[in-house]
Design a protein around this motif. Structure first.
Motif, mmCIF file in Angstrom:
data_model
loop_
_atom_site.group_PDB
_atom_site.id
_atom_site.type_symbol
_atom_site.label_atom_id
_atom_site.label_comp_id
_atom_site.label_asym_id
_atom_site.label_seq_id
_atom_site.Cartn_x
_atom_site.Cartn_y
_atom_site.Cartn_z
ATOM 1 N N THR A 421 0.817 -1.222 0.000
ATOM 2 C CA THR A 421 0.000 0.000 0.000
ATOM 3 C C THR A 421 0.850 1.272 0.000
ATOM 4 O OG1 THR A 421 -0.212 0.004 2.428
ATOM 5 C CG2 THR A 421 -1.905 -1.160 1.169
ATOM 6 N N MET A 422 1.830 1.306 -0.869
ATOM 7 C CA MET A 422 2.666 2.503 -1.043
ATOM 8 C C MET A 422 2.305 3.121 -2.393
ATOM 9 S SD MET A 422 6.270 0.857 0.315
ATOM 10 C CE MET A 422 7.246 2.368 0.158
ATOM 11 N N ASP A 423 1.745 4.296 -2.370
ATOM 12 C CA ASP A 423 1.267 4.950 -3.593
ATOM 13 C C ASP A 423 2.413 5.718 -4.256
ATOM 14 O OD1 ASP A 423 -0.277 5.950 -5.600
ATOM 15 O OD2 ASP A 423 -1.226 7.501 -4.371
ATOM 16 N N ILE A 424 3.279 4.971 -4.953
ATOM 17 C CA ILE A 424 4.429 5.573 -5.628
ATOM 18 C C ILE A 424 4.448 5.058 -7.067
ATOM 19 C CG2 ILE A 424 6.950 5.805 -5.658
ATOM 20 C CD1 ILE A 424 6.945 5.271 -2.666
ATOM 21 N N PRO A 425 4.101 5.884 -8.045
ATOM 22 C CA PRO A 425 4.126 5.438 -9.448
ATOM 23 C C PRO A 425 5.542 5.073 -9.894
ATOM 24 C CG PRO A 425 2.876 7.481 -9.196
ATOM 25 C CD PRO A 425 3.606 7.257 -7.905
ATOM 26 N N VAL A 426 5.623 4.169 -10.875
ATOM 27 C CA VAL A 426 6.904 3.746 -11.444
ATOM 28 C C VAL A 426 6.871 4.042 -12.940
ATOM 29 C CG1 VAL A 426 8.543 1.852 -11.705
ATOM 30 C CG2 VAL A 426 6.998 1.886 -9.737
ATOM 31 N N VAL A 427 7.909 4.666 -13.463
ATOM 32 C CA VAL A 427 7.956 5.017 -14.888
ATOM 33 C C VAL A 427 9.256 4.512 -15.490
ATOM 34 C CG1 VAL A 427 6.519 7.057 -14.598
ATOM 35 C CG2 VAL A 427 8.987 7.275 -14.415
ATOM 36 N N GLY A 428 9.230 4.310 -16.806
ATOM 37 C CA GLY A 428 10.433 3.920 -17.540
ATOM 38 C C GLY A 428 11.233 5.151 -17.928
ATOM 39 N N LEU A 429 12.564 5.036 -17.908
ATOM 40 C CA LEU A 429 13.411 6.195 -18.191
ATOM 41 C C LEU A 429 13.292 6.637 -19.650
ATOM 42 C CD1 LEU A 429 15.462 8.270 -17.395
ATOM 43 C CD2 LEU A 429 17.271 6.541 -17.566
ATOM 44 N N THR A 430 13.218 5.677 -20.574
ATOM 45 C CA THR A 430 13.091 6.046 -21.991
ATOM 46 C C THR A 430 11.830 6.863 -22.218
ATOM 47 O OG1 THR A 430 14.229 3.989 -22.587
ATOM 48 C CG2 THR A 430 13.022 5.129 -24.341
ATOM 49 N N GLU A 431 10.751 6.421 -21.600
ATOM 50 C CA GLU A 431 9.470 7.129 -21.715
ATOM 51 C C GLU A 431 9.580 8.546 -21.152
ATOM 52 O OE1 GLU A 431 6.597 4.959 -19.521
ATOM 53 O OE2 GLU A 431 5.227 6.641 -19.365
ATOM 54 N N MET A 432 10.266 8.694 -20.024
ATOM 55 C CA MET A 432 10.391 10.010 -19.411
ATOM 56 C C MET A 432 11.208 10.957 -20.287
ATOM 57 S SD MET A 432 11.758 11.033 -15.605
ATOM 58 C CE MET A 432 10.176 10.618 -14.848
ATOM 59 N N ILE A 433 12.286 10.446 -20.880
ATOM 60 C CA ILE A 433 13.100 11.282 -21.769
ATOM 61 C C ILE A 433 12.265 11.756 -22.963
ATOM 62 C CG2 ILE A 433 15.073 11.279 -23.353
ATOM 63 C CD1 ILE A 433 15.869 11.416 -20.425
ATOM 64 N N ALA A 434 11.471 10.845 -23.532
ATOM 65 C CA ALA A 434 10.660 11.197 -24.705
ATOM 66 C C ALA A 434 9.674 12.314 -24.385
ATOM 67 C CB ALA A 434 9.918 9.963 -25.206
ATOM 68 N N GLU A 435 9.175 12.333 -23.163
ATOM 69 C CA GLU A 435 8.190 13.359 -22.783
ATOM 70 C C GLU A 435 8.796 14.752 -22.692
ATOM 71 O OE1 GLU A 435 6.600 11.875 -19.146
ATOM 72 O OE2 GLU A 435 5.267 10.422 -20.129
ATOM 73 N N HIS A 436 10.115 14.845 -22.615
ATOM 74 C CA HIS A 436 10.769 16.154 -22.471
ATOM 75 C C HIS A 436 11.484 16.617 -23.738
ATOM 76 C CE1 HIS A 436 10.231 17.049 -18.158
ATOM 77 N NE2 HIS A 436 10.113 15.735 -18.039
ATOM 78 N N LEU A 437 11.290 15.923 -24.850
ATOM 79 C CA LEU A 437 11.937 16.361 -26.084
ATOM 80 C C LEU A 437 11.389 17.709 -26.530
ATOM 81 C CD1 LEU A 437 11.928 13.012 -28.109
ATOM 82 C CD2 LEU A 437 13.865 14.042 -26.906
ATOM 83 N N VAL A 438 12.246 18.526 -27.087
ATOM 84 C CA VAL A 438 11.798 19.802 -27.653
ATOM 85 C C VAL A 438 10.911 19.497 -28.848
ATOM 86 C CG1 VAL A 438 12.531 21.928 -28.779
ATOM 87 C CG2 VAL A 438 13.882 20.996 -26.887
ATOM 88 N N GLU A 439 9.666 19.964 -28.784
ATOM 89 C CA GLU A 439 8.723 19.662 -29.853
ATOM 90 C C GLU A 439 8.993 20.515 -31.080
ATOM 91 O OE1 GLU A 439 4.743 19.910 -28.557
ATOM 92 O OE2 GLU A 439 4.943 18.349 -27.018
#
Length: 455
Positions: A421-439
């Motif tokens: 019961t620990m509410d801590i999301p887990v994300v992939g690093l590749t996915e996180m990098i893609a979200e910050h690309l200069v559009e």
């Protein structure tokens, strides 16, 4: 189920894969153990000082306190055969009737120790004061367990599916093709397929295709952004190697050969392992040995490639994550392969508040799911017990989110955090990098692939 019935049931399941896995028998298992006897094995059993440090490094022992989970104890079948057949003292003991036999009953008793309570994380090998590679000995012992029919049903089934369909989860190209359609529709990008002469052949894991389809979209966005020449292969898209997990060199060789054949057919310069720890060590380190030849291409984990793009100035990011982030290092990536700085370099691009766990990098604690444990339903309770060590690390630093770069670790982290019961999301690093690309930035001119880079 009796020992005889267990072996018979496993033989029936394995027969679906042809000669790559079965038939099983005690004599075949003993012969497989004999074939693993080499100088490192002899040195291992001759030099162990029984200090117990390996026990204190094993999350399965630490979290249960049960001495049967001591790493060195798990090797008893291999040790007993070495003593009885390869040492003078052992031969005398056997002749005088003072040795215990290696029979199906012994192997059945040790099967849960070698599979359910070992993720082959290698922390025991790291702390051994005489330098013994204990996890490598577990890998050797599993060869005998597989050949004798004493391996978990879940791993046998995954191996059969991997041989017959190319995927341990039974996925076929048409399933991936549907995901590709979704990615292309959502991103407006084209996912290249069977592009001869591409610089990179991208492999995926079935778990990513089913559970984390955002990974493929992230790859498409990043490589379009950086001007990377890449492709998927219809002949072979799966990176995970069920043969490495169950402990069968024959199965491992079949699966590695498929990757090699696909890469050679397309003439690629490099092969990229996905966010999957054992897939990376399987194709990069074990692969050339199990097929007995050097590759005509180089192998990298996706994180190594992304960090090289960063170093070359081909990743242009914007914005920072402002919540408190921490990272779980997959054992196969950090401890076994030395990939530690690369993921932290990438985190600096996008994370404003990053904190490492007290023991991280090569000293990090395993999540408990590797080495085939996650494919072994019987091990579920023990897997969650082992996770308590990782849970304690997370509680010390209280991050808002966790980042990792292995689909198996990510799944175990999500399940373990939910269990406690620990509410801590887990994300992939590749996915996180893609979200910050200069559009809307024009693609970086594709630079020639450097010889030997990224390393």
């Amino acid at each position: 189920m009796s020992t005889d019935n267990t072996v018979t049931a496993n033989t029936a399941a394995a027969s679906e894969s042809g000669s790559a896995l079965g038939p099983f028998s005690l004599e075949r298992g003993l012969q497989a153990l004999r074939e693993e006897m080499d100088a490192p094995t002899a040195a291992f059993f001759s030099s162990c000082v029984h200090c117990g440090l390996c026990a204190q490094s094993c999350p399965f022992f630490v979290e249960t306190g049960d001495p049967k989970y001591t790493p060195i104890h798990k090797l008893e079948p291999l040790r007993r055969l070495w003593e009885q057949e390869f040492t003078l003292w052992g031969k005398l003991k056997a002749r005088l009737g003072f040795s215990q036999p290696i029979d199906d009953a012994l192997l059945e008793e040790w099967e849960p120790l070698l599979y359910d309570s070992c993720s082959m994380c290698g922390r025991c090998s790291l702390v051994c004061p005489v330098g013994n590679d204990i996890q490598a000995m577990v890998r050797k012992t599993r060869e005998g367990m597989v050949a004798s029919g004493h391996s978990p049903e879940g791993l046998i089934a995954a191996s059969v599916r991997a041989v017959n369909t190319g995927s341990p989860m039974g996925l076929q190209w048409k399933t991936l093709d549907v995901q590709i359609g979704h990615v292309e529709s959502a991103s407006g990008l084209t996912v290249p397929i069977d592009q001869a002469g591409a610089d990179y052949l991208v492999l995926l894991s079935s778990m990513e295709i089913i559970n984390f389809p955002e990974y493929l979209e992230a790859i498409a966005k990043i490589f379009a952004h950086a001007g990377v020449s890449w492709t998927l292969s219809k002949d072979c898209f799966e990176a995970t190697n069920a043969g490495v997990q169950i402990g069968s060199k024959d199965i491992a060789a079949v699966l590695v050969r498929r990757v090699v054949d696909a890469a050679v057919k397309l003439g690629v310069k490099n092969v990229i392992s996905p966010e999957c720890g054992h897939a990376y060590t399987g194709i990069r380190w074990e692969g050339p040995n199990v097929i007995g030849q050097r590759y005509p291409f180089k192998v990298f984990h996706i994180i190594e490639v992304l960090d090289q793009l960063r170093a070359d100035g081909r990743l242009r990011t914007e914005g920072m994550e402002t919540d408190r982030l921490s990272m779980h290092d997959p054992c196969n990536l950090a401890r076994k392969s030395g990939v530690i700085d690369e993921q932290r370099n990438l985190m600096k691009l996008v994370a404003e508040d990053f904190v490492d766990m007290k023991e991280h990098g090569k000293y990090q604690w395993c999540c408990g799911a590797g080495g085939g444990v996650s494919s072994n339903e019987r091990a579920e309770e023990l897997k969650m017990a082992a996770f308590r060590r990782k849970k304690a690390q997370i509680e010390e630093i209280r991050p808002d989110r966790l980042v990792t770069m292995c689909a198996t670790c990510r799944t175990q982290l999500e399940e373990g955090l939910e269990e406690y019961t620990m509410d801590i999301p887990v994300v992939g690093l590749t996915e996180m990098i893609a979200e910050h690309l200069v559009e809307d930035a024009p693609p970086t001119a594709a630079a020639p692939v450097k010889e030997g880079a990224p390393s």
